[in-house]
Design an enzyme around this catalytic site. Structure first.
Site, PDB file in Angstrom:
ATOM      1  N   ARG A  58     -10.315  12.056   2.958  1.00  0.00           N
ATOM      2  CA  ARG A  58      -9.957  12.960   4.047  1.00  0.00           C
ATOM      3  C   ARG A  58      -8.959  14.025   3.617  1.00  0.00           C
ATOM      4  NH1 ARG A  58      -8.675   8.643   8.240  1.00  0.00           N
ATOM      5  NH2 ARG A  58      -9.162   7.318   6.480  1.00  0.00           N
ATOM      6  N   GLU A  95      -1.004  -4.161  -0.558  1.00  0.00           N
ATOM      7  CA  GLU A  95      -0.539  -5.401   0.061  1.00  0.00           C
ATOM      8  C   GLU A  95      -1.219  -6.603  -0.621  1.00  0.00           C
ATOM      9  OE1 GLU A  95      -0.991  -5.188   4.233  1.00  0.00           O
ATOM     10  OE2 GLU A  95      -0.111  -7.168   4.588  1.00  0.00           O
TER      11      GLU A  95
HETATM   12  P1  AMP Z   1      -0.740   4.574   3.215  1.00  0.00           P
HETATM   13  O1  AMP Z   1      -1.018   4.469   1.740  1.00  0.00           O
HETATM   14  O2  AMP Z   1      -0.284   3.264   3.830  1.00  0.00           O
HETATM   15  O3  AMP Z   1       0.226   5.699   3.526  1.00  0.00           O
HETATM   16  O4  AMP Z   1      -2.138   4.865   3.914  1.00  0.00           O
HETATM   17  C1  AMP Z   1      -2.585   6.151   3.908  1.00  0.00           C
HETATM   18  C2  AMP Z   1      -4.068   6.301   4.067  1.00  0.00           C
HETATM   19  O5  AMP Z   1      -4.674   5.325   4.914  1.00  0.00           O
HETATM   20  C3  AMP Z   1      -4.259   7.641   4.704  1.00  0.00           C
HETATM   21  O6  AMP Z   1      -4.881   8.480   3.755  1.00  0.00           O
HETATM   22  C4  AMP Z   1      -5.095   7.415   5.918  1.00  0.00           C
HETATM   23  O7  AMP Z   1      -6.320   8.070   5.724  1.00  0.00           O
HETATM   24  C5  AMP Z   1      -5.297   5.922   6.039  1.00  0.00           C
HETATM   25  N1  AMP Z   1      -4.645   5.348   7.246  1.00  0.00           N
HETATM   26  C6  AMP Z   1      -3.650   4.425   7.246  1.00  0.00           C
HETATM   27  N2  AMP Z   1      -3.303   4.073   8.504  1.00  0.00           N
HETATM   28  C7  AMP Z   1      -4.076   4.803   9.326  1.00  0.00           C
HETATM   29  C8  AMP Z   1      -4.185   4.915  10.758  1.00  0.00           C
HETATM   30  N3  AMP Z   1      -3.436   4.192  11.612  1.00  0.00           N
HETATM   31  N4  AMP Z   1      -5.079   5.803  11.261  1.00  0.00           N
HETATM   32  C9  AMP Z   1      -5.858   6.535  10.422  1.00  0.00           C
HETATM   33  N5  AMP Z   1      -5.810   6.475   9.074  1.00  0.00           N
HETATM   34  C10 AMP Z   1      -4.939   5.625   8.518  1.00  0.00           C
END
Ligand code: AMP
Length: 171
Positions: A58, A95
Site C-alpha cells: 500500500r 511478534e
Molecule cells: P507496523 O509494522 O506494526 O507499523 O504495521 C504497519 C503495516 O501494517 C502498515 O503498512 C499497514 O498497512 C498494516 N496495518 C497495521 N495495523 C493496521 C490497521 N489497524 N489497519 C490497517 N492497516 C494496518
C-alpha cells in the site's frame, strides 16, 4: 477535504480485536484520493527528497503519485524474493518470527535524500526496518510520512527519523 470520512473501518480484520482502517474507499473517490496525495506531498515537500521510497504494497500507492508531484524518482522497498538482480536485504523481528525487506542494489546513490512513505504506522516495525535498510545502502533518510498513525503504540518514537502523519487514530 475530510479524508477521515473516506476511510472505512473493518472490525476484527485480519484477526479478532483488530480494527482495520481500510483505504479502499478513499482510493475509490476521485476527489478524496487526489486530496490525500496532495496532503502527503505537502507533508514531505520541505524535506526536499531526491527519492521517495514506498513500502510494498500500500505504500506504493502513495509513494508513486507523491514522487511525481515532487518531481523525484521512486524506490521500491519489497518483500523478499520480488526484486530481480542484486538486492540488499534487511531482516527484522516480528511478534512471532521475522521478516525481510529488500531494495535493488546500486540504484540509490550514497548520500541521496530519501523520504519514506506508507499508508499506516502501527508499531512502526516495518517502517523502522525500512529506514535501517535505506541507511544500510548509504541513503540519508530525511523522514517518514504516513497517511494514518495509530497513536499509543510508540511507532513514531521508534523510527529514529522525523515522522509526519495526515491522520491520527487511537490504536
Ligand atoms: P507496523 O509494522 O506494526 O507499523 O504495521 C504497519 C503495516 O501494517 C502498515 O503498512 C499497514 O498497512 C498494516 N496495518 C497495521 N495495523 C493496521 C490497521 N489497524 N489497519 C490497517 N492497516 C494496518
Amino acid at each position: 477535504m475530510d479524508l477521515d470520512s473516506h476511510i472505512r473501518r473493518i472490525p476484527d480484520f485480519p484477526k479478532p480485536g483488530i480494527l482495520f482502517y481500510d483505504i479502499s474507499t478513499l482510493l475509490h473517490n476521485a476527489a478524496a484520493w487526489a486530496a490525500a496525495v496532495e496532503r502527503m506531498s505537502g507533508l514531505v515537500a520541505d524535506w526536499k527528497p531526491d527519492l521517495v521510497a514506498g513500502i510494498e504494497s500500500r505504500g506504493f500507492l502513495f509513494a508513486a503519485p507523491v514522487s511525481i508531484a515532487l518531481g523525484t524518482g521512486m524506490v521500491m522497498v519489497r518483500k523478499v524474493g520480488k526484486l530481480p538482480g542484486t538486492v540488499v536485504s534487511h531482516s527484522y523481528d516480528l511478534e512471532y518470527g521475522s521478516d525481510t525487506l529488500q531494495v535493488s542494489d546500486g540504484l540509490v546513490p550514497r548520500g541521496a535524500r530519501v523520504v519514506l512513505i506508507d499508508d499506516l504506522i502501527a508499531t512502526g516495525g516495518t517502517a523502522r526496518a525500512t529506514v535501517q535498510l535505506l541507511q544500510k545502502i548509504g541513503a540519508a533518510v530525511a523522514g517518514a510520512a504516513f497517511l494514518i498513525e495509530l497513536d499509543g503504540l510508540g511507532g513514531a518514537a521508534r523510527m529514529g527519523v522525523e515522522v509526519r502523519r495526515a491522520l491520527t487514530y487511537p490504536a
